[in-house]
Enzyme design. Structure first.
Site, PDB file in Angstrom:
ATOM      1  N   TYR A  18      23.950  51.207  95.523  1.00 18.40           N
ATOM      2  CA  TYR A  18      23.883  50.048  96.425  1.00 18.40           C
ATOM      3  C   TYR A  18      24.964  49.011  96.150  1.00 18.40           C
ATOM      4  O   TYR A  18      25.155  48.092  96.942  1.00 18.40           O
ATOM      5  CB  TYR A  18      22.519  49.364  96.313  1.00 18.40           C
ATOM      6  N   HIS A  23      24.312  44.938 101.994  1.00 17.96           N
ATOM      7  CA  HIS A  23      23.086  44.275 101.540  1.00 17.96           C
ATOM      8  C   HIS A  23      23.289  43.606 100.176  1.00 17.96           C
ATOM      9  O   HIS A  23      22.544  42.703  99.819  1.00 17.96           O
ATOM     10  CB  HIS A  23      21.952  45.310 101.452  1.00 17.96           C
ATOM     11  N   TYR A  70      13.987  45.380  93.959  1.00 17.36           N
ATOM     12  CA  TYR A  70      14.625  45.609  95.250  1.00 17.36           C
ATOM     13  C   TYR A  70      14.593  44.316  96.058  1.00 17.36           C
ATOM     14  O   TYR A  70      13.791  43.419  95.821  1.00 17.36           O
ATOM     15  CB  TYR A  70      13.944  46.768  95.997  1.00 17.36           C
ATOM     16  N   ASN A 118      13.855  40.145 104.653  1.00 17.07           N
ATOM     17  CA  ASN A 118      12.678  40.291 103.789  1.00 17.07           C
ATOM     18  C   ASN A 118      12.861  39.700 102.399  1.00 17.07           C
ATOM     19  O   ASN A 118      11.893  39.285 101.761  1.00 17.07           O
ATOM     20  CB  ASN A 118      12.271  41.760 103.699  1.00 17.07           C
TER      21      ASN A 118
END
Length: 196
Positions: A18, A23, A70, A118
């Site tokens: 990631y 993100h 996360y 989120n």
């Protein structure tokens, strides 16, 4: 509680797969800030990697944090850090990706909704308030009908990489200015660029 202590959180997902994705742009910008203040990240009991340093001698102290959780469960580590360091929510700055802002654009705000993000939702819930500061790093909307969730988990395109380096410097500048001069001064600097 030291009034000039600031918690600066870079949002992202853990793991090498990631690191270079849209993100994780908040964590990329936090790396730039850590380099500037000469601080290295180490493990912290709050389930985050933390680096500490001063913006300048006698200036604001920055506590930089990358949650090990996360993105969608960032609230727990942020809440733990706020408690551990005795920092009020208005001295928390969150650097995060923003789909609704064009790539290569920075926007700043305090409080408000989460806009479907989120990570922000979870932090607001954990802190009991949305009144923390945000450095919203524009990554733009996905092309065509691509799912936004897939889009943010993809690396930046090679054509975006030169602009990305400048964008990360701008995001680090914005976080510094928020801690040093406040929201209005930082907004005037970064939001004024829209007129060009």
């Amino acid at each position: 509680m030291a009034q000039d202590n600031w918690l600066v959180v870079g949002l992202g997902n853990p793991g090498a797969q990631y690191e270079a994705t849209r993100h994780n742009v908040g964590q990329m910008a936090l790396d730039v800030l850590a380099d500037r203040i000469g601080a290295g990240f180490g493990s912290h009991r709050s389930n985050a990697r933390v680096a500490e340093g001063w913006l300048r001698p006698g200036g604001p102290k920055l506590i930089l944090a990358k949650p090990n959780s996360y993105m969608n469960t960032s609230g727990g580590p942020v809440s733990s850090l706020v408690s551990y360091f005795g920092i009020e929510p208005d001295h928390v700055i969150v650097l995060h990706d923003e789909l609704d802002i064009p790539f290569d654009t920075i926007k700043l705000k305090q409080g408000g909704g989460h806009g479907g993000h989120n990570g922000l939702r979870d932090i607001a819930k954990a802190l009991g308030t949305p009144e923390f500061l945000r450095v919203r790093i524009g990554v733009g909307r996905p092309p065509g009908r691509q799912d936004p969730a897939d889009y943010v988990l993809k690396p930046f395109a090679s054509t975006e990489r030169d602009a990305l380096a400048v964008l990360l410097e701008d995001a680090a500048d914005a976080a510094e200015q928020l801690a040093d001069e406040g929201l209005l001064a930082a907004q005037q600097r970064f939001h004024g660029r829209d007129a060009k």
